[in-house]
Design a protein around this motif. Sequence first.
Motif, PDB file in Angstrom:
ATOM      1  N   UNK A  11      66.064  57.083  77.531  1.00 45.33           N
ATOM      2  CA  UNK A  11      64.803  56.395  77.721  1.00 45.33           C
ATOM      3  C   UNK A  11      64.330  56.913  79.336  1.00 45.33           C
ATOM      4  N   UNK A  12      63.253  57.168  79.454  1.00 37.74           N
ATOM      5  CA  UNK A  12      62.391  57.675  80.696  1.00 37.74           C
ATOM      6  C   UNK A  12      61.637  56.626  81.271  1.00 37.74           C
ATOM      7  N   UNK A  13      61.787  55.746  82.364  1.00 33.71           N
ATOM      8  CA  UNK A  13      61.120  54.926  83.101  1.00 33.71           C
ATOM      9  C   UNK A  13      60.465  55.333  84.275  1.00 33.71           C
ATOM     10  N   UNK A  14      60.959  56.257  84.799  1.00 30.96           N
ATOM     11  CA  UNK A  14      60.123  56.365  86.274  1.00 30.96           C
ATOM     12  C   UNK A  14      60.296  57.989  86.516  1.00 30.96           C
ATOM     13  N   UNK A  16      62.243  59.442  88.779  1.00 33.76           N
ATOM     14  CA  UNK A  16      63.601  60.217  88.715  1.00 33.76           C
ATOM     15  C   UNK A  16      64.206  60.336  87.301  1.00 33.76           C
ATOM     16  N   UNK A  17      63.767  59.435  86.512  1.00 37.41           N
ATOM     17  CA  UNK A  17      64.542  59.699  85.120  1.00 37.41           C
ATOM     18  C   UNK A  17      63.679  60.896  84.464  1.00 37.41           C
ATOM     19  N   UNK A  18      62.587  61.126  84.731  1.00 37.44           N
ATOM     20  CA  UNK A  18      61.776  62.537  84.199  1.00 37.44           C
ATOM     21  C   UNK A  18      62.277  63.657  84.901  1.00 37.44           C
ATOM     22  N   UNK A  19      62.351  63.906  86.156  1.00 39.19           N
ATOM     23  CA  UNK A  19      63.212  64.716  86.844  1.00 39.19           C
ATOM     24  C   UNK A  19      64.350  65.189  86.217  1.00 39.19           C
ATOM     25  N   UNK A  20      64.991  63.924  86.382  1.00 44.67           N
ATOM     26  CA  UNK A  20      66.547  64.292  85.606  1.00 44.67           C
ATOM     27  C   UNK A  20      66.477  64.861  84.500  1.00 44.67           C
ATOM     28  N   UNK A  21      65.542  64.643  83.556  1.00 46.58           N
ATOM     29  CA  UNK A  21      65.639  65.067  82.029  1.00 46.58           C
ATOM     30  C   UNK A  21      65.149  66.533  82.342  1.00 46.58           C
ATOM     31  N   UNK A  22      64.404  66.986  83.030  1.00 51.00           N
ATOM     32  CA  UNK A  22      63.794  68.197  83.312  1.00 51.00           C
ATOM     33  C   UNK A  22      65.256  69.030  83.605  1.00 51.00           C
ATOM     34  N   UNK A  23      65.992  68.571  84.554  1.00 53.59           N
ATOM     35  CA  UNK A  23      67.054  69.183  85.100  1.00 53.59           C
ATOM     36  C   UNK A  23      67.896  69.500  83.765  1.00 53.59           C
ATOM     37  N   UNK A  24      68.332  68.655  83.065  1.00 53.96           N
ATOM     38  CA  UNK A  24      69.301  68.768  82.057  1.00 53.96           C
ATOM     39  C   UNK A  24      68.870  69.778  80.924  1.00 53.96           C
ATOM     40  N   UNK A  29      72.209  71.856  79.971  1.00 61.65           N
ATOM     41  CA  UNK A  29      73.363  70.901  79.509  1.00 61.65           C
ATOM     42  C   UNK A  29      73.063  69.899  78.387  1.00 61.65           C
ATOM     43  N   UNK A  30      71.848  69.977  78.002  1.00 62.25           N
ATOM     44  CA  UNK A  30      71.498  69.377  76.477  1.00 62.25           C
ATOM     45  C   UNK A  30      70.030  69.763  76.229  1.00 62.25           C
ATOM     46  N   UNK A  31      69.760  70.254  75.378  1.00 61.01           N
ATOM     47  CA  UNK A  31      68.472  70.760  74.739  1.00 61.01           C
ATOM     48  C   UNK A  31      67.871  69.532  73.808  1.00 61.01           C
ATOM     49  N   UNK A  32      68.654  68.620  73.597  1.00 60.87           N
ATOM     50  CA  UNK A  32      68.272  67.202  72.755  1.00 60.87           C
ATOM     51  C   UNK A  32      67.985  67.418  71.480  1.00 60.87           C
ATOM     52  N   UNK A  33      68.318  68.468  70.903  1.00 54.69           N
ATOM     53  CA  UNK A  33      67.942  68.799  69.146  1.00 54.69           C
ATOM     54  C   UNK A  33      68.838  67.488  68.514  1.00 54.69           C
TER      55      UNK A  33
END
Length: 297
Positions: A11-14, A16-24, A29-33
């Motif tokens: 879940x992305x709510x803000x 910081x979450x969006x930037x964290x997702x991009x960094x991962x 670290x994870x491509x979320x397949x």
Amino acid sequence: YTVDSDSNEFVIANKADLKGFASIVNEKTDLFAGDKVILVSDVAVNEGTVNDDITDWEQWTPIGSIEDKTRFSGVFEGDDNSISGIYVTNTVTGSTTGLGLFGGTETGSTIQNLRLEESYFIVDNSSHYKVGSIVADCHGNLDNVYSNATIHSSAMASETDMRTGGLVGSLDAWDYQNSSAGTIAVTNCWYEGRMSLGVNTRFAGGLVGDLTRGTINMTNCLFTGNILDGNTVHATDYVGGFFGDITESQYETVVNISSCISAGEVLETINNNDIGGGVGAIGGYFSFSSWNENPNT
């Protein structure tokens, strides 16, 4: 982001979450397949509009990279929310060949139910050869995606195949895992932003700059934006309201368009070749069951 371990949902709510997702994704670290990433609220990376002074805006690093093989591989569910204030220029870190909200998406991925608003991509004299406000290099599906982003692109003198699209820079149905041409669906998508093309910007489309390899099914899509030629020196070739170019390759390229409308403006100058309200140039197999084009384009 936050994680629902029972359902493989993130879940992305803000911001910081969006930037964290991009960094991962970018750090591999994870491509979320096989996973779903859900945007549960509107997120503004920068506040304001593209008509404001944006020189102090924070720059965005695209999610996923073409050359690093860190393409996003899951489902990005926008849940009818918006991302706004994305700002990208030549000096962005990360991907060196693709610029967009996403740098690259993998076969089997989907971006859906998302709005990109008040965002700005300016790529001058650049080696970034794929630019699209949603995805630079797309190997997955798009469903119910909207953008009104402003895009300006021009390439270095040595780069002659810049791909620029209102939504996608390059759309490619090639499946790298199975080494075969697959199928991509682009459904209910809409671009109504403004594109300005500079030197050496070939292959520019209101929806997609260039598509190649495999089968592309486009249904219920709309182009109501503007493609302007800001280049008075060198030709800006292969420009269309839907696609700039459908490339023929050793693998058959099939494009099926159904119930789509190109009602924006594609403005040509004396230097242009292969300009079309729907498609700039066709090298593959092309069919349509319903395609309406602005007669003034």
